[in-house]
Design a protein around this motif. Structure first.
Motif, mmCIF file in Angstrom:
data_model
loop_
_atom_site.group_PDB
_atom_site.id
_atom_site.type_symbol
_atom_site.label_atom_id
_atom_site.label_comp_id
_atom_site.label_asym_id
_atom_site.label_seq_id
_atom_site.Cartn_x
_atom_site.Cartn_y
_atom_site.Cartn_z
ATOM 1 N N HIS A 125 50.625 58.829 35.313
ATOM 2 C CA HIS A 125 51.794 58.820 36.328
ATOM 3 C C HIS A 125 51.945 60.180 36.659
ATOM 4 N N HIS B 18 55.029 62.417 36.243
ATOM 5 C CA HIS B 18 55.968 63.265 35.643
ATOM 6 C C HIS B 18 55.352 64.605 35.030
ATOM 7 N N ASP C 127 55.908 66.222 32.545
ATOM 8 C CA ASP C 127 55.425 66.383 31.008
ATOM 9 C C ASP C 127 54.044 65.571 30.586
ATOM 10 N N HIS C 128 53.366 65.028 31.786
ATOM 11 C CA HIS C 128 52.122 64.555 31.851
ATOM 12 C C HIS C 128 51.059 65.181 32.579
ATOM 13 N N HIS D 23 58.533 52.745 35.768
ATOM 14 C CA HIS D 23 58.854 54.228 35.182
ATOM 15 C C HIS D 23 58.955 55.044 36.538
ATOM 16 N N ASP E 157 54.057 55.804 29.797
ATOM 17 C CA ASP E 157 55.655 55.676 29.533
ATOM 18 C C ASP E 157 56.176 54.453 29.747
HETATM 19 ZN ZN LIG Z 1 57.418 59.803 32.391
#
Ligand SMILES: [Zn+2]
Length: 225
Positions: free
Chosen positions: A59, A61, A63-64, A144, A163
């Motif tokens: 996804h 986000h 932090d990914h 998410h 997540d």
């Molecule tokens: Zn996430």
């Protein structure tokens, strides 16, 4: 744990390196410190001379995806990610309801870190099959984020679950409401994941227990939702 799988752990998030022949493929790319952690993990495994050929994203986000554009440029690797998270890669995601908390954090983080906008080379949808690592199937697990997906290896009966849930810190939990774009959908996705023939799951925010144990956590969570 399959020998051709390497987990790269960093402070809050982990991501994965899959070896396929003489090439490497990443599932997600971690956050701050991710590139350094990746290099150290590859050296420790003796894989540091192998080329990174592709990056799969669960996804959008930060932090990914934080290191995805830099790693792709550095290694000439392609990027694939769920189509419905395009607005995240382009730094223009819209959040509603409780999810606006995550939206503010993402907005601030992307500006502080000067996160470049990018477009994956291939946009994925539910059911797409990738030839990587003996075959990976894209499994839409929305909630998410709208596009959030997992990658399922039928060969290893293993799901990289992004997540969908987390076991880091406070123990097994569904991502809290303020981090999700749609909570009802997130709960439905847990049951969708568990309908797959599974021997293990690998979440990105993990307490470090093996995939079989993570699957037990997920089954327990599903009983409550
Ligand atoms: Zn996430």
């Amino acid at each position: 744990m399959p020998p051709d799988l390497l987990i790269v752990r960093t402070f809050i998030v982990q991501f994965f390196v899959l070896r396929d022949g003489d090439g490497l493929y990443l599932i997600d790319t971690g956050f701050i410190g991710g590139q350094r952690a990746l290099h150290a993990a590859l050296v420790a495994r003796g894989w540091d001379t192998l080329p990174i050929r592709g990056i799969l994203l669960t996804h959008g986000h930060l932090d990914h995806v934080r290191n995805a554009p830099a790693l792709a440029a550095q290694h000439g690797a392609w990027i694939s990610g769920p189509e419905r998270d395009l607005e995240h890669y382009e730094n223009s995601a819209h959040y509603t309801g409780f999810g606006r908390v995550a939206g503010v954090a993402e907005w601030v983080g992307r500006r502080l870190l000067r996160q470049p906008s990018f477009k994956p080379d291939r946009l994925l949808k539910d059911g797409d099959e990738l030839s990587t690592w003996g075959g990976l199937r894209v499994v839409a697990l929305p909630g998410h984020t709208h596009g959030h997906c997992g990658y399922y290896s039928a060969k290893h009966r293993l799901l990289f679950s992004g997540d969908l849930f987390a076991t880091f810190g406070l123990g097994p939990q569904i991502a809290p409401a303020y981090l999700n774009q749609d909570n009802a959908e997130a709960r439905h996705s847990i049951h969708r994941a568990l309908a797959l023939p599974l021997e293990g799951v690998l979440p990105c925010h993990s307490d470090g227990a093996p995939p079989e144990r993570q699957l037990e956590y997920l089954r327990k969570l599903a009983r409550g939702c």
